[in-house]
Design a protein around this motif. Structure first.
Motif, PDB file in Angstrom:
ATOM      1  N   VAL A   1     -19.189  24.585  34.806  1.00 58.46           N
ATOM      2  CA  VAL A   1     -18.021  25.395  34.731  1.00 58.46           C
ATOM      3  C   VAL A   1     -16.839  24.338  35.212  1.00 58.46           C
ATOM      4  CG1 VAL A   1     -17.110  27.037  36.105  1.00 58.46           C
ATOM      5  CG2 VAL A   1     -19.405  27.174  35.846  1.00 58.46           C
ATOM      6  N   ALA A   2     -15.756  24.699  34.632  1.00 62.09           N
ATOM      7  CA  ALA A   2     -14.387  24.257  34.896  1.00 62.09           C
ATOM      8  C   ALA A   2     -13.359  25.244  35.071  1.00 62.09           C
ATOM      9  CB  ALA A   2     -13.901  23.395  33.832  1.00 62.09           C
ATOM     10  N   VAL A   3     -12.768  25.127  36.187  1.00 61.72           N
ATOM     11  CA  VAL A   3     -11.669  26.300  36.381  1.00 61.72           C
ATOM     12  C   VAL A   3     -10.230  25.763  36.923  1.00 61.72           C
ATOM     13  CG1 VAL A   3     -11.064  28.333  38.052  1.00 61.72           C
ATOM     14  CG2 VAL A   3     -13.455  27.861  37.573  1.00 61.72           C
ATOM     15  N   VAL A   4      -9.346  26.275  36.230  1.00 64.80           N
ATOM     16  CA  VAL A   4      -7.997  25.964  36.844  1.00 64.80           C
ATOM     17  C   VAL A   4      -7.182  27.031  36.974  1.00 64.80           C
ATOM     18  CG1 VAL A   4      -5.756  24.694  35.900  1.00 64.80           C
ATOM     19  CG2 VAL A   4      -8.228  23.655  35.217  1.00 64.80           C
ATOM     20  N   GLY A   5      -6.250  27.077  38.211  1.00 60.57           N
ATOM     21  CA  GLY A   5      -5.331  28.213  38.333  1.00 60.57           C
ATOM     22  C   GLY A   5      -5.173  28.403  39.749  1.00 60.57           C
ATOM     23  N   ASP A   6      -4.695  29.736  39.868  1.00 52.28           N
ATOM     24  CA  ASP A   6      -4.061  30.144  41.237  1.00 52.28           C
ATOM     25  C   ASP A   6      -5.117  30.922  41.975  1.00 52.28           C
ATOM     26  OD1 ASP A   6      -2.635  30.760  43.287  1.00 52.28           O
ATOM     27  OD2 ASP A   6      -1.247  32.098  42.203  1.00 52.28           O
ATOM     28  N   VAL A   7      -6.170  30.184  42.690  1.00 52.38           N
ATOM     29  CA  VAL A   7      -7.462  30.736  43.388  1.00 52.38           C
ATOM     30  C   VAL A   7      -7.536  29.942  44.233  1.00 52.38           C
ATOM     31  CG1 VAL A   7      -8.991  30.022  41.539  1.00 52.38           C
ATOM     32  CG2 VAL A   7      -9.454  32.045  43.217  1.00 52.38           C
ATOM     33  N   ASP A   8      -7.868  30.172  45.747  1.00 49.81           N
ATOM     34  CA  ASP A   8      -8.451  29.222  46.419  1.00 49.81           C
ATOM     35  C   ASP A   8      -9.727  28.996  46.421  1.00 49.81           C
ATOM     36  OD1 ASP A   8      -9.579  31.016  48.618  1.00 49.81           O
ATOM     37  OD2 ASP A   8      -8.128  32.012  47.947  1.00 49.81           O
ATOM     38  N   PRO A   9     -10.430  27.836  47.141  1.00 54.16           N
ATOM     39  CA  PRO A   9     -11.570  27.376  46.765  1.00 54.16           C
ATOM     40  C   PRO A   9     -12.641  28.557  47.602  1.00 54.16           C
ATOM     41  CG  PRO A   9     -10.449  25.358  47.632  1.00 54.16           C
ATOM     42  CD  PRO A   9      -9.479  26.955  47.550  1.00 54.16           C
ATOM     43  N   ALA A  10     -12.311  29.149  48.466  1.00 57.54           N
ATOM     44  CA  ALA A  10     -13.112  29.873  49.084  1.00 57.54           C
ATOM     45  C   ALA A  10     -13.659  31.420  48.183  1.00 57.54           C
ATOM     46  CB  ALA A  10     -12.833  30.473  50.564  1.00 57.54           C
ATOM     47  N   THR A  11     -12.213  31.602  47.817  1.00 59.26           N
ATOM     48  CA  THR A  11     -12.354  32.735  46.843  1.00 59.26           C
ATOM     49  C   THR A  11     -12.982  32.570  45.443  1.00 59.26           C
ATOM     50  OG1 THR A  11     -10.146  33.858  47.423  1.00 59.26           O
ATOM     51  CG2 THR A  11     -11.033  34.794  45.593  1.00 59.26           C
ATOM     52  N   LEU A  12     -12.942  31.322  44.877  1.00 65.33           N
ATOM     53  CA  LEU A  12     -13.534  30.927  43.820  1.00 65.33           C
ATOM     54  C   LEU A  12     -14.994  30.834  43.970  1.00 65.33           C
ATOM     55  CD1 LEU A  12     -13.317  30.248  40.659  1.00 65.33           C
ATOM     56  CD2 LEU A  12     -12.978  27.584  41.632  1.00 65.33           C
ATOM     57  N   SER A  13     -15.510  30.225  45.209  1.00 61.58           N
ATOM     58  CA  SER A  13     -16.804  30.152  45.244  1.00 61.58           C
ATOM     59  C   SER A  13     -17.416  31.540  45.416  1.00 61.58           C
ATOM     60  CB  SER A  13     -16.779  29.425  46.692  1.00 61.58           C
ATOM     61  OG  SER A  13     -16.697  28.191  46.495  1.00 61.58           O
ATOM     62  N   LYS A  14     -17.007  32.684  45.940  1.00 64.21           N
ATOM     63  CA  LYS A  14     -17.313  33.821  46.167  1.00 64.21           C
ATOM     64  C   LYS A  14     -17.404  34.674  44.507  1.00 64.21           C
ATOM     65  CE  LYS A  14     -16.824  38.441  48.136  1.00 64.21           C
ATOM     66  NZ  LYS A  14     -15.622  39.124  49.011  1.00 64.21           N
ATOM     67  N   LEU A  15     -16.466  34.326  43.850  1.00 64.66           N
ATOM     68  CA  LEU A  15     -16.614  34.767  42.433  1.00 64.66           C
ATOM     69  C   LEU A  15     -17.497  34.082  41.717  1.00 64.66           C
ATOM     70  CD1 LEU A  15     -12.540  34.777  41.756  1.00 64.66           C
ATOM     71  CD2 LEU A  15     -14.086  36.917  41.977  1.00 64.66           C
ATOM     72  N   LEU A  16     -17.727  32.774  41.672  1.00 59.50           N
ATOM     73  CA  LEU A  16     -18.639  32.181  40.959  1.00 59.50           C
ATOM     74  C   LEU A  16     -20.125  32.693  41.334  1.00 59.50           C
ATOM     75  CD1 LEU A  16     -17.181  28.531  40.764  1.00 59.50           C
ATOM     76  CD2 LEU A  16     -17.226  30.232  39.093  1.00 59.50           C
ATOM     77  N   ASP A  17     -20.331  32.674  42.675  1.00 58.41           N
ATOM     78  CA  ASP A  17     -21.928  33.037  42.978  1.00 58.41           C
ATOM     79  C   ASP A  17     -22.018  34.766  42.573  1.00 58.41           C
ATOM     80  OD1 ASP A  17     -22.759  31.019  44.224  1.00 58.41           O
ATOM     81  OD2 ASP A  17     -21.976  31.678  46.182  1.00 58.41           O
ATOM     82  N   GLN A  18     -21.075  35.420  42.626  1.00 59.60           N
ATOM     83  CA  GLN A  18     -21.295  36.835  42.242  1.00 59.60           C
ATOM     84  C   GLN A  18     -21.486  36.861  40.782  1.00 59.60           C
ATOM     85  OE1 GLN A  18     -17.562  38.782  43.654  1.00 59.60           O
ATOM     86  NE2 GLN A  18     -18.299  39.329  45.416  1.00 59.60           N
ATOM     87  N   THR A  19     -20.803  35.894  39.992  1.00 58.30           N
ATOM     88  CA  THR A  19     -20.930  36.126  38.363  1.00 58.30           C
ATOM     89  C   THR A  19     -22.084  35.411  38.015  1.00 58.30           C
ATOM     90  OG1 THR A  19     -18.432  36.060  38.318  1.00 58.30           O
ATOM     91  CG2 THR A  19     -19.498  35.444  36.257  1.00 58.30           C
ATOM     92  N   PHE A  20     -22.389  34.176  38.410  1.00 48.50           N
ATOM     93  CA  PHE A  20     -23.507  33.375  38.019  1.00 48.50           C
ATOM     94  C   PHE A  20     -24.821  33.734  38.453  1.00 48.50           C
ATOM     95  CE2 PHE A  20     -19.682  31.208  36.142  1.00 48.50           C
ATOM     96  CZ  PHE A  20     -19.712  31.434  34.717  1.00 48.50           C
ATOM     97  N   GLY A  21     -24.755  33.941  39.900  1.00 49.43           N
ATOM     98  CA  GLY A  21     -25.878  33.986  40.717  1.00 49.43           C
ATOM     99  C   GLY A  21     -27.132  34.836  40.275  1.00 49.43           C
ATOM    100  N   GLY A  22     -26.864  35.863  39.393  1.00 46.79           N
ATOM    101  CA  GLY A  22     -28.057  36.739  39.062  1.00 46.79           C
ATOM    102  C   GLY A  22     -28.787  36.142  37.869  1.00 46.79           C
ATOM    103  N   LEU A  23     -28.249  34.912  37.358  1.00 45.30           N
ATOM    104  CA  LEU A  23     -29.175  34.419  35.999  1.00 45.30           C
ATOM    105  C   LEU A  23     -30.212  33.678  36.369  1.00 45.30           C
ATOM    106  CD1 LEU A  23     -25.886  32.841  34.318  1.00 45.30           C
ATOM    107  CD2 LEU A  23     -26.765  34.765  33.671  1.00 45.30           C
ATOM    108  N   PRO A  24     -31.173  33.656  35.522  1.00 40.55           N
ATOM    109  CA  PRO A  24     -32.493  32.940  35.538  1.00 40.55           C
ATOM    110  C   PRO A  24     -32.153  31.523  36.229  1.00 40.55           C
ATOM    111  CG  PRO A  24     -32.319  34.249  33.588  1.00 40.55           C
ATOM    112  CD  PRO A  24     -30.991  34.345  34.054  1.00 40.55           C
ATOM    113  N   ALA A  25     -33.048  31.154  37.096  1.00 39.30           N
ATOM    114  CA  ALA A  25     -32.847  29.656  37.485  1.00 39.30           C
ATOM    115  C   ALA A  25     -32.838  28.489  36.651  1.00 39.30           C
ATOM    116  CB  ALA A  25     -33.730  29.382  38.749  1.00 39.30           C
ATOM    117  N   LYS A  26     -33.741  28.875  35.559  1.00 41.38           N
ATOM    118  CA  LYS A  26     -34.198  27.592  34.732  1.00 41.38           C
ATOM    119  C   LYS A  26     -34.212  28.246  33.124  1.00 41.38           C
ATOM    120  CE  LYS A  26     -36.514  24.282  37.574  1.00 41.38           C
ATOM    121  NZ  LYS A  26     -37.552  23.516  37.687  1.00 41.38           N
TER     122      LYS A  26
END
Length: 453
Positions: free
Chosen positions: A216-241
């Motif tokens: 993943v690569a992200v560029v833009g107007d978002v702080d690290p804490a907010t982005l971390s939450k968004l990434l976990d919500q978005t990709f966290g439910g995918l299969p592990a492998k």
């Protein structure tokens, strides 16, 4: 993916009106953070509040190389369908939500990677990431959408049967890679695409879309804490492998070889190339520079000077390196009148032989270095371009500070290294495919390409 083109005027106009304001020096000097979320999702991240825009590029290992052998085009169909509705949102409703917020969401299948892109205004980030989450975890693959997308793909494939450039590229890859997965067209063919079932599509998605190969690569107007939450919500439910089929290493077929395809078209297309070099090769930058000198698409390249300026044979001619996970090739293209095709091929071949035997001059090397260093700024002058570059650097297994190191790496290439790279790339000559009206002379017999090892 195909559907996205319909809304490009609406969404892109809004997004690019902001992106174009971001200057290259700001991005070039930006600090790249290695972000690791609480859920273990990793991303390269540049926080940039210059404009209220967020651009994200992401990729999963796999791509078209994971297509079943008798069903090429499966990855392309999956990519074309991932944004055609998800969960309780049918295709029409899903796209209406994207359009309403000027959110750009798309997928595409490359040789080795299944890539995606997400762009939005800052105020729409929650909805944008949620729609991405739904498309990744609960795509619908409704039969009506599958058949509509299949019809669009088949229509494009039928057009390709009369397109000399498409025919030349397909034939070149077959010539170069034989029965290796890299020889198969990413968008499939007219024989196999009709047989791809919904079960095939679901099986591909289940095998490939997983967290262990995610970049993943992200560029833009978002702080690290907010982005971390968004990434976990978005990709966290995918299969592990993921469950990927191993792809063997392969070296492209040894030149010289020629192939001719008869097609009654006004201009004859010539695609030429040779075995290339992988991205992790220590001599990659030297090879990259000499390919720019030979035919890098600029008015100063040797091929442009010899084939167009000096002889007036073509309008344009260029070539570049193409690197994959398991191989690499050099590939170039041009087009000319049928009665000048033989002279064009001979001129290209002669110029390639000359640089292989003599290498570039010191002046050519210095000018190429200057151009490549300067053009890097333009390659990173928007959030979207920078995000795309940061993703590619990860896929190429480059260090996170590569942007800072790149100019020094370019400068470090010596004339001897450049000459050695030219010899390695082109000492044996070229693989050449000509598509057009009857040739002046019969093409040389084609030697079967080597099997993967």
């Amino acid at each position: 993916m195909l559907r996205n083109a319909r809304r490009v005027g609406f969404a892109v106009a809004t997004v690019l009106s902001f992106a174009s304001l971001t200057a290259a020096p700001s991005h070039a000097a930006a600090k790249i953070q290695h972000l690791v979320t609480p859920g273990g999702i990793e991303a390269w991240f540049v926080q940039d509040a210059t404009v209220p825009l967020i651009a994200m590029e992401y990729a999963f290992g796999g791509g078209a190389a994971q297509d079943p052998k008798d069903k090429s085009g499966t990855a392309n169909m999956v990519a074309s369908l991932m944004d055609e509705g998800a969960a309780d949102l049918d295709s029409k409703t899903f796209h209406e939500r994207l359009d309403r917020r000027a959110i750009e969401l798309s997928y595409n299948a490359q040789r080795d990677y299944f890539r995606g892109s997400l762009r939005m205004l800052k105020d729409n980030r929650d909805e944008a990431f949620d729609l991405l989450r739904l498309s990744l975890t609960q795509p619908r693959f409704d039969s009506a959408d599958v058949e509509r997308i299949r019809a669009q793909i088949l229509s494009g494939l039928r057009r390709e049967t009369t397109n000399p450039s498409s025919i030349a590229t397909r034939k070149f890859l077959e010539l170069a890679f034989g029965d290796h997965p890299y020889s198969r067209p990413s968008n499939g063919n007219l024989t196999e695409v009709p047989g791809i079932t919904i079960d095939d599509i679901k099986a591909y998605k289940a095998r490939v879309i997983a967290k262990d190969t995610l970049k993943v690569a992200v560029v833009g107007d978002v702080d690290p804490a907010t982005l971390s939450k968004l990434l976990d919500q978005t990709f966290g439910g995918l299969p592990a492998k993921a469950s990927l089929t191993p792809v063997p290493e392969v070296v492209a077929a040894k030149p010289p070889q020629k192939s001719f395809v008869t097609l009654d078209v006004p201009q004859t297309v010539v695609t030429f190339g040779s075995p290339g070099i992988k991205r992790d090769d220590p001599n990659f930058m030297a090879a990259y520079i000499v390919t720019h000198i030979l035919g890098g698409g600029t008015l100063s390249s040797r091929l442009y000077h010899e084939v167009r300026e000096k002889r007036g044979l073509v309008y344009s001619v260029s070539g570049s390196l193409l690197w994959m996970q398991h191989s690499g090739i050099y590939i170039g293209n041009t087009a000319t009148r049928a009665d000048r095709a033989t002279e064009t091929v001979d001129t290209v071949t002669s110029e390639v032989k000359r640089i292989a035997e003599q290498g570039p001059t010191q002046q050519e090397l210095d000018e190429a270095k200057s151009y490549l260093k300067g053009s890097q700024m333009l390659a990173l002058d928007t959030s979207s371009k920078l995000a795309g570059a940061l993703l590619q650097y990860q896929l190429d297994k480059l260090p996170i500070d590569y942007i800072e190191k790149r100019n020094a790496i370019v400068d470090a290439v010596t004339l001897d290294q450049a000459r050695a790279a030219a010899k390695k790339l082109w000492a044996d000559g070229l693989l050449t495919v000509v598509v057009g009206r009857a040739p002046q002379a019969a093409a040389a017999p084609v030697v079967p390409a080597p099997k993967a090892n």
